[in-house]
Design an enzyme around this catalytic site. Structure first.
Site, short mmCIF file in Angstrom:
data_model
loop_
_atom_site.label_atom_id
_atom_site.label_comp_id
_atom_site.label_asym_id
_atom_site.label_seq_id
_atom_site.Cartn_x
_atom_site.Cartn_y
_atom_site.Cartn_z
CB THR A 140 9.06 76.41 -35.90
OG1 THR A 140 8.57 77.66 -35.38
CG2 THR A 140 9.27 76.53 -37.40
CG ASP A 174 10.57 79.32 -32.21
OD1 ASP A 174 9.66 78.72 -32.78
OD2 ASP A 174 11.19 78.85 -31.23
CG HIS A 226 16.38 72.50 -33.56
ND1 HIS A 226 16.99 71.29 -33.82
CD2 HIS A 226 16.73 72.82 -32.28
CE1 HIS A 226 17.67 70.89 -32.77
NE2 HIS A 226 17.52 71.79 -31.81
CG ASP A 227 12.12 76.38 -34.50
OD1 ASP A 227 12.09 75.13 -34.52
OD2 ASP A 227 11.74 77.05 -33.53
CG PHE A 253 10.80 70.41 -26.89
CD1 PHE A 253 10.68 70.22 -25.52
CD2 PHE A 253 10.17 71.52 -27.45
CE1 PHE A 253 9.96 71.10 -24.73
CE2 PHE A 253 9.45 72.41 -26.67
CZ PHE A 253 9.34 72.20 -25.31
CG ASN A 254 8.79 71.69 -31.61
OD1 ASN A 254 8.88 72.35 -30.57
ND2 ASN A 254 9.28 72.13 -32.77
CG ASN A 307 11.13 76.55 -27.44
OD1 ASN A 307 11.47 75.38 -27.34
ND2 ASN A 307 11.15 77.20 -28.60
CG ASP A 314 7.87 76.86 -29.52
OD1 ASP A 314 8.46 77.03 -30.60
OD2 ASP A 314 8.12 75.91 -28.75
#
Length: 318
Positions: free
Chosen positions: A133, A24, A244-245, A174-175, A48, A19
């Site tokens: 992700t 990402d 993060h991703d 969040f995800n 996102n 996303d």
């Protein structure tokens, strides 16, 4: 998790469900540059930012990197059951922080992301590693529509969740918070989910030293990665930003950098204060997940910067 392919062997095929999103974009750039990975496709989901923006960003990033050959398939425009709100407070209005890329000239493929995932994985059983992700909406729909998918992937790795505290609420990352019903379906689908969550992503921050190294990447650093980070409204006043991703793809490329523990993970969908929590039990089993709990941060950044240098080297000059 299986080991990376030895030197000289075929690269590991990866489809990235994402996303985009600042982190990402890092993951896409890493996937394009790591010599052990072959990015075979990108599927997009609302997360996102909305689906139109995540799809536009995926196409724009790939074209900027000189990889317009990688197909992009647009997927789910909303979570399964819940309302959606863009994370402008973290990723900015466009989703790429302060980065400003040209409008992409390409278009997504005609197939919906769910159909794209099913077709590509079913066509090569045991060959494609699926990395997610973003919110797990596309993945949930795919395993519901085509249950054999869970046995046909080579591996399934997500960036999402936490064995500890969340970042969207005290309980939820969040995800998973964005579409907990989808995440619950995915964790219960009968495969092993390798979870690179907040437990490790907050150990591998883009510190000032890392940002200095990113500045040596030419256009890749100057026009995409650094402006994206500088527009990242997350931990801006701390020791660095989490990306993060890219941790999920790094775990595929170099699992030895991560300390993972088997666990049973259930996703909370009913709690007033805990919806989206990944309830993680490291007990005797049965286990449905492999949870990353530690990472060699210097080794991680050496790996990531090495891949990004490969990506930068093949980009066309401005």
């Amino acid at each position: 998790m299986s080991a990376p392919p030895p030197s000289g062997s075929a690269r590991r095929k990866v489809i990235l469900d994402c996303d985009p999103g600042i982190d990402d974009a890092f993951a896409i750039a890493f996937g394009c540059g790591h010599p052990g990975l072959e990015l075979c496709g990108v599927t997009t989901v609302t997360g996102n930012v909305g689906l139109g923006k995540t799809t536009r960003n995926a196409l724009a990033v790939l074209e900027f990197l000189g990889r317009a050959d990688v197909p992009v398939a647009a997927g789910s425009p909303a979570p399964l059951l819940r309302p959606f709100t863009e994370a402008h407070d973290v990723h900015g209005v466009t989703g790429l922080g302060a980065a400003s890329l040209p409008e992409p000239s390409g278009r997504p493929v005609a197939a919906h992301a769910v159909d794209f995932l099913i077709e590509r994985i079913a066509a090569a059983p045991g060959e494609v590693t699926l990395v997610a992700t973003g919110p797990l909406t596309n993945i949930a729909l795919a395993v519901r529509r085509y249950p054999p998918l869970v046995s046909q992937v080579a591996d399934f790795v997500i960036m999402g969740g936490s064995a500890g505290r969340g970042n969207m609420t005290p309980a939820a990352e969040f995800n998973i918070w964005c579409d907990p019903e989808a995440a619950a379906i995915v964790f219960a689908a009968g495969w092993r989910v390798t979870m690179a969550g907040l437990d490790v992503t907050h150990q591998a921050l883009a510190t000032a030293q890392v940002r200095d190294r990113l500045s040596a990447l030419g256009r890749l650093g100057e026009e995409l990665l650094l402006p994206a980070l500088f527009g990242y409204h997350s931990l801006a006043d701390s020791g660095g930003q989490p990306v993060h991703d890219v941790c999920a793809l790094a775990l595929v490329a170099a699992p030895g950098l991560f300390g993972c523990q088997p666990a049973h993970v259930e996703v909370e969908t009913q709690g007033r204060w805990t919806a989206g929590m990944t309830v993680t039990d490291f007990g005797a089993g049965p286990h449905n997940a492999l949870v990353a709990m530690s990472v060699d941060a210097p080794g991680f950044w050496d790996l990531v910067l090495g891949a990004l240098h490969h990506t930068a080297a093949v980009m066309e000059p401005a």
